[in-house]
Design a protein around this motif. Sequence first.
Motif, PDB file in Angstrom:
ATOM      1  N   ASP A  76       0.799  -1.215   0.000  1.00 32.51           N
ATOM      2  CA  ASP A  76       0.000   0.000   0.000  1.00 32.51           C
ATOM      3  C   ASP A  76       0.837   1.272   0.000  1.00 32.51           C
ATOM      4  O   ASP A  76       0.303   2.361   0.136  1.00 32.51           O
ATOM      5  CB  ASP A  76      -0.932   0.011   1.214  1.00 32.51           C
ATOM      6  N   ALA A  77       2.146   1.156  -0.148  1.00 35.23           N
ATOM      7  CA  ALA A  77       3.004   2.331  -0.075  1.00 35.23           C
ATOM      8  C   ALA A  77       2.706   3.323  -1.189  1.00 35.23           C
ATOM      9  O   ALA A  77       2.832   4.517  -1.006  1.00 35.23           O
ATOM     10  CB  ALA A  77       4.469   1.920  -0.133  1.00 35.23           C
ATOM     11  N   GLY A  78       2.295   2.859  -2.373  1.00 33.17           N
ATOM     12  CA  GLY A  78       2.071   3.755  -3.485  1.00 33.17           C
ATOM     13  C   GLY A  78       0.658   4.282  -3.604  1.00 33.17           C
ATOM     14  O   GLY A  78       0.388   5.120  -4.438  1.00 33.17           O
ATOM     15  N   VAL A  79      -0.274   3.821  -2.769  1.00 29.83           N
ATOM     16  CA  VAL A  79      -1.665   4.260  -2.858  1.00 29.83           C
ATOM     17  C   VAL A  79      -1.924   5.291  -1.773  1.00 29.83           C
ATOM     18  O   VAL A  79      -1.913   4.975  -0.595  1.00 29.83           O
ATOM     19  CB  VAL A  79      -2.640   3.076  -2.684  1.00 29.83           C
ATOM     20  N   PRO A  80      -2.169   6.542  -2.173  1.00 31.22           N
ATOM     21  CA  PRO A  80      -2.481   7.561  -1.157  1.00 31.22           C
ATOM     22  C   PRO A  80      -3.795   7.231  -0.452  1.00 31.22           C
ATOM     23  O   PRO A  80      -4.733   6.704  -1.059  1.00 31.22           O
ATOM     24  CB  PRO A  80      -2.616   8.846  -1.972  1.00 31.22           C
ATOM     25  N   SER A  81      -3.862   7.537   0.820  1.00 27.73           N
ATOM     26  CA  SER A  81      -5.065   7.212   1.600  1.00 27.73           C
ATOM     27  C   SER A  81      -6.275   7.988   1.095  1.00 27.73           C
ATOM     28  O   SER A  81      -7.397   7.496   1.182  1.00 27.73           O
ATOM     29  CB  SER A  81      -4.826   7.489   3.082  1.00 27.73           C
ATOM     30  N   GLN A  82      -6.067   9.172   0.538  1.00 27.84           N
ATOM     31  CA  GLN A  82      -7.211   9.936   0.036  1.00 27.84           C
ATOM     32  C   GLN A  82      -7.836   9.260  -1.186  1.00 27.84           C
ATOM     33  O   GLN A  82      -9.050   9.328  -1.366  1.00 27.84           O
ATOM     34  CB  GLN A  82      -6.813  11.372  -0.279  1.00 27.84           C
ATOM     35  N   TRP A  83      -7.031   8.589  -2.014  1.00 26.25           N
ATOM     36  CA  TRP A  83      -7.575   7.838  -3.144  1.00 26.25           C
ATOM     37  C   TRP A  83      -8.395   6.656  -2.647  1.00 26.25           C
ATOM     38  O   TRP A  83      -9.480   6.362  -3.154  1.00 26.25           O
ATOM     39  CB  TRP A  83      -6.446   7.325  -4.041  1.00 26.25           C
ATOM     40  N   ARG A  84      -7.856   5.944  -1.640  1.00 28.78           N
ATOM     41  CA  ARG A  84      -8.591   4.798  -1.080  1.00 28.78           C
ATOM     42  C   ARG A  84      -9.904   5.237  -0.463  1.00 28.78           C
ATOM     43  O   ARG A  84     -10.937   4.595  -0.649  1.00 28.78           O
ATOM     44  CB  ARG A  84      -7.741   4.087  -0.036  1.00 28.78           C
ATOM     45  N   ARG A  85      -9.875   6.332   0.279  1.00 29.33           N
ATOM     46  CA  ARG A  85     -11.098   6.835   0.917  1.00 29.33           C
ATOM     47  C   ARG A  85     -12.122   7.267  -0.123  1.00 29.33           C
ATOM     48  O   ARG A  85     -13.318   7.058   0.053  1.00 29.33           O
ATOM     49  CB  ARG A  85     -10.784   7.997   1.862  1.00 29.33           C
ATOM     50  N   LEU A  86     -11.676   7.875  -1.209  1.00 32.67           N
ATOM     51  CA  LEU A  86     -12.587   8.285  -2.276  1.00 32.67           C
ATOM     52  C   LEU A  86     -13.256   7.068  -2.915  1.00 32.67           C
ATOM     53  O   LEU A  86     -14.478   7.047  -3.121  1.00 32.67           O
ATOM     54  CB  LEU A  86     -11.842   9.094  -3.341  1.00 32.67           C
ATOM     55  N   VAL A  87     -12.475   6.031  -3.210  1.00 35.14           N
ATOM     56  CA  VAL A  87     -13.027   4.815  -3.805  1.00 35.14           C
ATOM     57  C   VAL A  87     -13.993   4.149  -2.826  1.00 35.14           C
ATOM     58  O   VAL A  87     -15.059   3.670  -3.230  1.00 35.14           O
ATOM     59  CB  VAL A  87     -11.899   3.853  -4.233  1.00 35.14           C
ATOM     60  N   GLN A  88     -13.663   4.139  -1.547  1.00 37.61           N
ATOM     61  CA  GLN A  88     -14.562   3.542  -0.564  1.00 37.61           C
ATOM     62  C   GLN A  88     -15.847   4.353  -0.427  1.00 37.61           C
ATOM     63  O   GLN A  88     -16.928   3.779  -0.248  1.00 37.61           O
ATOM     64  CB  GLN A  88     -13.855   3.411   0.785  1.00 37.61           C
ATOM     65  N   ALA A  89     -15.763   5.677  -0.527  1.00 38.45           N
ATOM     66  CA  ALA A  89     -16.973   6.511  -0.480  1.00 38.45           C
ATOM     67  C   ALA A  89     -17.869   6.235  -1.684  1.00 38.45           C
ATOM     68  O   ALA A  89     -19.102   6.166  -1.550  1.00 38.45           O
ATOM     69  CB  ALA A  89     -16.587   7.984  -0.423  1.00 38.45           C
ATOM     70  N   VAL A  90     -17.270   6.074  -2.857  1.00 36.28           N
ATOM     71  CA  VAL A  90     -18.047   5.715  -4.047  1.00 36.28           C
ATOM     72  C   VAL A  90     -18.689   4.340  -3.848  1.00 36.28           C
ATOM     73  O   VAL A  90     -19.841   4.120  -4.237  1.00 36.28           O
ATOM     74  CB  VAL A  90     -17.158   5.754  -5.309  1.00 36.28           C
ATOM     75  N   GLY A  91     -17.976   3.422  -3.224  1.00 34.22           N
ATOM     76  CA  GLY A  91     -18.523   2.098  -2.931  1.00 34.22           C
ATOM     77  C   GLY A  91     -19.730   2.161  -2.009  1.00 34.22           C
ATOM     78  O   GLY A  91     -20.729   1.471  -2.222  1.00 34.22           O
ATOM     79  N   ILE A  92     -19.656   3.016  -1.002  1.00 36.41           N
ATOM     80  CA  ILE A  92     -20.795   3.183  -0.096  1.00 36.41           C
ATOM     81  C   ILE A  92     -21.990   3.764  -0.842  1.00 36.41           C
ATOM     82  O   ILE A  92     -23.132   3.331  -0.650  1.00 36.41           O
ATOM     83  CB  ILE A  92     -20.390   4.051   1.111  1.00 36.41           C
ATOM     84  N   ALA A  93     -21.727   4.725  -1.736  1.00 40.50           N
ATOM     85  CA  ALA A  93     -22.809   5.291  -2.541  1.00 40.50           C
ATOM     86  C   ALA A  93     -23.436   4.225  -3.447  1.00 40.50           C
ATOM     87  O   ALA A  93     -24.665   4.187  -3.621  1.00 40.50           O
ATOM     88  CB  ALA A  93     -22.289   6.465  -3.367  1.00 40.50           C
ATOM     89  N   LEU A  94     -22.603   3.352  -4.026  1.00 42.90           N
ATOM     90  CA  LEU A  94     -23.133   2.274  -4.860  1.00 42.90           C
ATOM     91  C   LEU A  94     -23.971   1.289  -4.050  1.00 42.90           C
ATOM     92  O   LEU A  94     -25.028   0.826  -4.507  1.00 42.90           O
ATOM     93  CB  LEU A  94     -21.986   1.527  -5.548  1.00 42.90           C
ATOM     94  N   ILE A  95     -23.526   0.970  -2.843  1.00 39.98           N
ATOM     95  CA  ILE A  95     -24.294   0.070  -1.985  1.00 39.98           C
ATOM     96  C   ILE A  95     -25.638   0.699  -1.639  1.00 39.98           C
ATOM     97  O   ILE A  95     -26.687   0.038  -1.710  1.00 39.98           O
ATOM     98  CB  ILE A  95     -23.502  -0.281  -0.711  1.00 39.98           C
TER      99      ILE A  95
END
Length: 106
Positions: A76-95
């Motif tokens: 996970d060193a190359g993935v910024p946490s803000q990108w992960r949080r954004l993708v997870q927020a989109v996932g919550i919206a999809l759910i």
Amino acid sequence: MVDVRTLAAAVLGIGLGLLFVAAPKTVIQVHTAGRLPSGRHGRYGEDGVSGGSDARNGTDGTDTTDSTDGTAPPDDAGVPSQWRRLVQAVGIALILGGLYFGWTLV
């Protein structure tokens, strides 16, 4: 009779949402053609996270590992946490959208 399109929207929304929440790094890699947003160096056609010799060494042959014991940096060193949080927020919206479409079927 159940509307097939609404049922498909509910199932796909919930399924994709769970994928986005559970594996945001994978979603980011797929959307950035196999490379992480911060890993845009290297030659064309190389996978920047494959762990091969080119991933451990720079293009000039110098060692680019982070630790002193010669191991590669964590996944996970190359993935910024803000990108992960954004993708997870989109996932919550999809759910939530999938649950809404499922609720309209009842």
